[in-house]
Enzyme design. Sequence first.
Site, PDB file in Angstrom:
ATOM      1  N   SER A 218      -9.508  -3.092   9.251  1.00  0.00           N
ATOM      2  CA  SER A 218     -10.926  -3.320   8.968  1.00  0.00           C
ATOM      3  C   SER A 218     -11.240  -3.561   7.498  1.00  0.00           C
ATOM      4  CB  SER A 218     -11.764  -2.139   9.472  1.00  0.00           C
ATOM      5  OG  SER A 218     -11.419  -0.945   8.800  1.00  0.00           O
ATOM      6  N   LYS A 261     -19.675   4.420   9.729  1.00  0.00           N
ATOM      7  CA  LYS A 261     -19.594   3.656   8.492  1.00  0.00           C
ATOM      8  C   LYS A 261     -20.967   3.422   7.879  1.00  0.00           C
ATOM      9  CE  LYS A 261     -15.307   1.307   9.788  1.00  0.00           C
ATOM     10  NZ  LYS A 261     -14.654   0.030  10.165  1.00  0.00           N
TER      11      LYS A 261
END
Length: 312
Positions: A218, A261
Amino acid sequence: LQDRMEIIQVSGYIAEEKLAIAEQYLVPQARNSSGLKPDNVELHSSAIQSLIKWYCRESGVRNLQKQIEKIFRKAAFKFVSGNTKTQDEETKTSEKKEQQHLSVSADNLKDYVGNPLFISDRMYEITPPGVVMGLAWTAMGGSTLYIETVLSPPSKEETGGKISMTGQLGDVMKESVEIAYTFAKSLLAEKNPSNQFFQSAHIHLHVPEGATPKDGPSAGCTIVSALLSLAINKPVRQNIAMTGEVSLTGKVLPVGGIKEKTIAAKRSDITCIILPEVNRRDYEDLPDFIREGMEVHFVSEYSQVHDIIFAS
């Protein structure tokens, strides 16, 4: 057996949920188990918020419960030992135990639970060229992750450009670095053919907190951004963070942990985040108070990321 079972994915509590659980359940329970009355100890919301942010970042509330119980045990000990510090002059002069009062806030929290276990997530108030903030998911929830790149002088025997990496990276993340390096070279050649930086540059890429293992794809967008920022010697837009896997042709692929996140970005006072287009539905499912005040860009190609972070 697992094929016959229904798997339910449960995400961790967010800070607001932990605060509500603490105020409604954990604090009364700890107070009663310590033999104290509500007017004996006042645990301010600011103290609980500091516990959540700087001491207890796990997905659940077990450590938060332990810290709250520690506060009330120390308060009870002060009462029975006669070392109670009172809140105002009237309480100081009172000799009645029922009038004794302790106030625990963020200012004096350290006296009860010690120094914070976590420090600020922001290593850079202003990111220089070659440094970009990414977003990662860990066992403790979401966190920020800096990608640092610098130009290292080559030895006399070395020719041509190359990249080295440190930071205890896993195999998948090392592959992401290689993909990002190849794509960054092709993108720079397309947008600025006269820039020959990657032809001879020896680049050192590092992900801070080297004692912590890191893996996953990611960080692809973040790595490409850091490499391009170093190549053109221009910092990216400030107060921005991103996540997303990047393919060899510049496609931005979806990632997991969007909720965690996003919370990590808000905790670090980030005002703008970049997410993969496919993750739009995950972001829109988040509560309004998490999305409030956040500028979000959804991208499907890295060229869109480039236009956002290097906009004048």
